[in-house]
Design a protein around this motif. Structure first.
Motif, PDB file in Angstrom:
ATOM      1  N   TRP A   1       0.838  -1.203   0.000  1.00  0.00           N
ATOM      2  CA  TRP A   1       0.000   0.000   0.000  1.00  0.00           C
ATOM      3  C   TRP A   1       0.873   1.253   0.000  1.00  0.00           C
ATOM      4  CZ3 TRP A   1      -1.551   3.830   3.700  1.00  0.00           C
ATOM      5  CH2 TRP A   1      -2.687   4.549   3.313  1.00  0.00           C
ATOM      6  N   GLN A   2       1.983   1.217   0.746  1.00  0.00           N
ATOM      7  CA  GLN A   2       2.926   2.336   0.741  1.00  0.00           C
ATOM      8  C   GLN A   2       3.505   2.540  -0.659  1.00  0.00           C
ATOM      9  OE1 GLN A   2       6.317   2.021   3.385  1.00  0.00           O
ATOM     10  NE2 GLN A   2       7.384   3.661   2.347  1.00  0.00           N
ATOM     11  N   TRP A   3       3.933   1.456  -1.310  1.00  0.00           N
ATOM     12  CA  TRP A   3       4.503   1.568  -2.651  1.00  0.00           C
ATOM     13  C   TRP A   3       3.470   2.129  -3.620  1.00  0.00           C
ATOM     14  CZ3 TRP A   3       6.360  -4.088  -1.935  1.00  0.00           C
ATOM     15  CH2 TRP A   3       7.465  -4.123  -1.077  1.00  0.00           C
ATOM     16  N   MET A   4       2.205   1.694  -3.482  1.00  0.00           N
ATOM     17  CA  MET A   4       1.134   2.212  -4.324  1.00  0.00           C
ATOM     18  C   MET A   4       0.985   3.716  -4.117  1.00  0.00           C
ATOM     19  SD  MET A   4      -2.950   1.954  -3.941  1.00  0.00           S
ATOM     20  CE  MET A   4      -2.743   3.196  -2.683  1.00  0.00           C
ATOM     21  N   ASN A   5       0.973   4.150  -2.864  1.00  0.00           N
ATOM     22  CA  ASN A   5       0.825   5.578  -2.577  1.00  0.00           C
ATOM     23  C   ASN A   5       1.974   6.391  -3.154  1.00  0.00           C
ATOM     24  OD1 ASN A   5      -1.648   6.220  -1.034  1.00  0.00           O
ATOM     25  ND2 ASN A   5      -0.891   4.584   0.263  1.00  0.00           N
ATOM     26  N   GLU A   6       3.179   5.860  -3.116  1.00  0.00           N
ATOM     27  CA  GLU A   6       4.324   6.556  -3.696  1.00  0.00           C
ATOM     28  C   GLU A   6       4.178   6.692  -5.210  1.00  0.00           C
ATOM     29  OE1 GLU A   6       7.677   4.378  -2.173  1.00  0.00           O
ATOM     30  OE2 GLU A   6       7.412   5.202  -0.155  1.00  0.00           O
ATOM     31  N   VAL A   7       3.677   5.648  -5.865  1.00  0.00           N
ATOM     32  CA  VAL A   7       3.436   5.719  -7.306  1.00  0.00           C
ATOM     33  C   VAL A   7       2.401   6.793  -7.618  1.00  0.00           C
ATOM     34  CG1 VAL A   7       2.417   4.470  -9.275  1.00  0.00           C
ATOM     35  CG2 VAL A   7       4.119   3.347  -7.819  1.00  0.00           C
ATOM     36  N   ILE A   8       1.322   6.799  -6.860  1.00  0.00           N
ATOM     37  CA  ILE A   8       0.256   7.781  -7.092  1.00  0.00           C
ATOM     38  C   ILE A   8       0.760   9.201  -6.827  1.00  0.00           C
ATOM     39  CG2 ILE A   8      -1.984   8.591  -6.221  1.00  0.00           C
ATOM     40  CD1 ILE A   8      -2.710   5.554  -6.000  1.00  0.00           C
TER      41      ILE A   8
END
Length: 109
Positions: free
Chosen positions: A95-102
Protein backbone atom coordinates in the motif's frame (compact mmCIF):
# COMPACT_ATOMS: atom_id res chain seq x y z
CA UNK A 1 11.35 2.72 -22.00
CA UNK A 2 10.02 5.02 -19.33
CA UNK A 3 11.50 7.01 -16.49
CA UNK A 4 10.07 4.43 -14.09
CA UNK A 5 12.41 1.64 -15.10
CA UNK A 6 15.23 0.94 -12.64
CA UNK A 7 18.70 1.52 -14.02
CA UNK A 8 19.70 -2.09 -13.35
CA UNK A 9 16.75 -3.32 -15.42
CA UNK A 10 17.69 -1.05 -18.33
CA UNK A 11 21.34 -2.13 -18.05
CA UNK A 12 20.31 -5.81 -18.07
CA UNK A 13 18.18 -5.27 -21.19
CA UNK A 14 21.05 -3.44 -22.88
CA UNK A 15 23.57 -6.15 -21.98
CA UNK A 16 21.30 -9.03 -23.04
CA UNK A 17 19.03 -7.69 -25.81
CA UNK A 18 18.13 -11.14 -27.19
CA UNK A 19 17.03 -12.35 -23.76
CA UNK A 20 15.02 -9.16 -23.24
CA UNK A 21 13.33 -9.54 -26.62
CA UNK A 22 12.48 -13.18 -25.92
CA UNK A 23 11.08 -12.20 -22.51
CA UNK A 24 8.96 -9.47 -24.13
CA UNK A 25 7.63 -11.95 -26.69
CA UNK A 26 6.81 -14.50 -23.99
CA UNK A 27 5.01 -11.85 -21.94
CA UNK A 28 2.97 -10.74 -24.97
CA UNK A 29 2.08 -14.35 -25.73
CA UNK A 30 0.93 -14.95 -22.16
CA UNK A 31 -1.05 -11.70 -22.07
CA UNK A 32 -3.01 -12.76 -25.15
CA UNK A 33 -3.46 -16.42 -24.15
CA UNK A 34 -6.81 -16.03 -22.44
CA UNK A 35 -9.94 -13.96 -21.99
CA UNK A 36 -8.78 -11.60 -19.21
CA UNK A 37 -8.75 -7.93 -20.06
CA UNK A 38 -5.61 -5.91 -19.35
CA UNK A 39 -7.02 -4.25 -16.22
CA UNK A 40 -7.94 -7.59 -14.63
CA UNK A 41 -4.59 -9.13 -15.58
CA UNK A 42 -2.72 -6.19 -14.04
CA UNK A 43 -4.70 -6.46 -10.80
CA UNK A 44 -3.88 -10.17 -10.63
CA UNK A 45 -0.20 -9.47 -11.32
CA UNK A 46 -0.31 -6.82 -8.59
CA UNK A 47 -1.53 -9.45 -6.14
CA UNK A 48 1.24 -11.82 -7.18
CA UNK A 49 3.82 -9.04 -6.78
CA UNK A 50 2.46 -8.21 -3.32
CA UNK A 51 2.68 -11.86 -2.35
CA UNK A 52 6.33 -12.02 -3.31
CA UNK A 53 7.06 -8.59 -1.77
CA UNK A 54 8.52 -7.45 -5.08
CA UNK A 55 8.70 -3.66 -4.64
CA UNK A 56 9.44 -2.91 -8.29
CA UNK A 57 6.78 -5.28 -9.58
CA UNK A 58 4.17 -3.82 -7.23
CA UNK A 59 4.99 -0.30 -8.41
CA UNK A 60 5.02 -1.36 -12.07
CA UNK A 61 1.68 -3.15 -11.83
CA UNK A 62 0.07 -0.27 -9.94
CA UNK A 63 1.10 2.06 -12.80
CA UNK A 64 0.02 -0.41 -15.47
CA UNK A 65 -3.31 -1.18 -13.75
CA UNK A 66 -4.12 2.53 -13.56
CA UNK A 67 -3.13 2.96 -17.22
CA UNK A 68 -5.40 0.02 -18.09
CA UNK A 69 -8.36 1.81 -16.50
CA UNK A 70 -8.34 0.59 -12.91
CA UNK A 71 -9.38 3.15 -10.35
CA UNK A 72 -7.31 3.89 -7.26
CA UNK A 73 -10.05 2.18 -5.24
CA UNK A 74 -9.76 -1.00 -7.33
CA UNK A 75 -5.99 -1.02 -6.91
CA UNK A 76 -6.38 -0.50 -3.16
CA UNK A 77 -8.85 -3.38 -2.93
CA UNK A 78 -6.49 -5.66 -4.83
CA UNK A 79 -3.82 -4.76 -2.28
CA UNK A 80 -6.17 -5.15 0.71
CA UNK A 81 -6.98 -8.70 -0.41
CA UNK A 82 -3.41 -9.55 0.53
CA UNK A 83 -4.02 -9.13 4.26
CA UNK A 84 -5.65 -12.52 4.82
CA UNK A 85 -3.33 -14.39 2.46
CA UNK A 86 0.08 -12.70 2.73
CA UNK A 87 -0.27 -10.80 5.96
CA UNK A 88 -0.60 -7.30 7.33
CA UNK A 89 3.04 -6.13 7.02
CA UNK A 90 3.33 -7.20 3.38
CA UNK A 91 0.03 -5.54 2.56
CA UNK A 92 0.97 -2.30 4.27
CA UNK A 93 4.29 -2.26 2.40
CA UNK A 94 2.49 -2.71 -0.93
CA UNK A 95 0.00 0.00 0.00
CA UNK A 96 2.93 2.34 0.74
CA UNK A 97 4.50 1.57 -2.65
CA UNK A 98 1.13 2.21 -4.32
CA UNK A 99 0.83 5.58 -2.58
CA UNK A 100 4.32 6.56 -3.70
CA UNK A 101 3.44 5.72 -7.31
CA UNK A 102 0.26 7.78 -7.09
CA UNK A 103 2.10 10.71 -5.50
CA UNK A 104 4.75 10.56 -8.25
CA UNK A 105 2.04 10.60 -10.90
CA UNK A 106 0.40 13.63 -9.29
CA UNK A 107 3.73 15.47 -9.27
CA UNK A 108 4.29 14.60 -12.96
CA UNK A 109 0.85 15.99 -13.93
Amino acid sequence: MTDHLPNIYVAFRNRFPDVAQNQDELAASIDSAGPLDDKTARLIKLGIALGSQADGAVRSNVRKALQAGATQEEVEQAILLGITTRGFPATVAAWQWMNEVIQDQQIDN
